[in-house]
Scaffold this motif. Structure first.
Motif, PDB file in Angstrom:
ATOM      1  N   VAL A 159       0.768  -1.373   0.109  1.00 61.71           N
ATOM      2  CA  VAL A 159       0.071   0.130  -0.108  1.00 61.71           C
ATOM      3  C   VAL A 159       0.970   1.328  -0.003  1.00 61.71           C
ATOM      4  N   THR A 166      -0.770  10.838  -0.538  1.00 63.01           N
ATOM      5  CA  THR A 166      -1.031   9.681  -1.089  1.00 63.01           C
ATOM      6  C   THR A 166      -0.015   9.253  -2.138  1.00 63.01           C
ATOM      7  N   THR A 168       1.403   5.673  -4.653  1.00 60.12           N
ATOM      8  CA  THR A 168       1.062   4.390  -5.255  1.00 60.12           C
ATOM      9  C   THR A 168       2.414   3.619  -5.698  1.00 60.12           C
ATOM     10  N   PRO A 178      -2.934   1.561  -9.411  1.00 51.24           N
ATOM     11  CA  PRO A 178      -3.216   2.051  -7.944  1.00 51.24           C
ATOM     12  C   PRO A 178      -4.384   1.074  -7.554  1.00 51.24           C
ATOM     13  N   GLU A 182      -5.193   2.458  -1.932  1.00 48.57           N
ATOM     14  CA  GLU A 182      -4.399   3.589  -2.037  1.00 48.57           C
ATOM     15  C   GLU A 182      -5.025   4.834  -2.476  1.00 48.57           C
TER      16      GLU A 182
END
Length: 202
Positions: A159, A166, A168, A178, A182
């Protein structure tokens, strides 16, 4: 009274960051207290080079200009890592913002960051950390994600993301897209960022 305006501005070579930007926008919309515009950073590579990189066509999203930045009340910047920092396209754009810096045009405006890497240890946090000088020199207010989304505590699978924003993990060949966890973090980041912008605007 007009609602504050948030610009989501991203650079995406293979589409991962573009995908995350959609969930960021979803979170901003969920908050219901800001207006949203989505842009992409200008490309600096030629079509020939992009073709040799097997990069897909750019999405149908307008390209941001330096002067346009003054219209926003807050920014969420998204980009893939290049050796633990922002790619040249993003650096080149910010190198052109000297006129705005001289006028203090972005001073006091909040900004957040989202990012992608090829691996878990490819710079998920340093990509955000190394971008902070751009915000500091403009006097912008960095708004981290913190641990507002429980998926950032999940160790059961890969993750991306961190309290910095955020993230990915695209995989070494870019084949990993993603995942739901995520993208859930992205929605949370968008929603929480909108609330901060709205509070500051008030």
């Amino acid at each position: 009274m007009a609602r504050p305006k948030v610009f989501v501005i991203f650079y995406s070579t293979y589409g991962h960051i573009h995908t995350v930007s959609k969930s960021i926008k979803e979170g901003l919309e969920k908050a219901g207290n800001v207006d949203i515009e989505v842009y992409q950073f200008p490309e600096t590579l030629s079509e020939d080079i992009l073709g040799k990189m097997h990069a897909p066509p750019k999405p149908d999203v307008p390209v941001i200009t330096v002067d346009k930045l003054t219209e926003a009340d807050g920014f969420l910047f998204g980009f893939p890592t290049r050796f633990g920092s922002a790619p040249a396209q993003v650096k080149s754009f910010f190198d052109a913002t000297g006129g705005l810096w001289a006028k203090g045009a972005l001073y006091g405006k909040p900004a957040g960051i989202f990012f992608s890497t090829g691996s878990q240890h490819g710079g998920q946090e340093t990509t955000a950390f190394s971008f902070l000088p751009n915000l500091a020199h403009h006097g912008m207010i960095y708004v981290p994600t913190g641990f507002r989304n429980p998926n950032l505590f999940d160790n059961s699978e890969v993750v991306g993301g961190s309290p910095w924003g955020t993230g990915t993990v695209a995989g070494g060949d870019g084949s990993r897209q993603p995942n739901e966890k995520e993208l859930s973090v992205a929605v949370t980041q968008g929603e929480e960022f909108a609330n901060v912008v709205a509070k500051l605007a008030a």
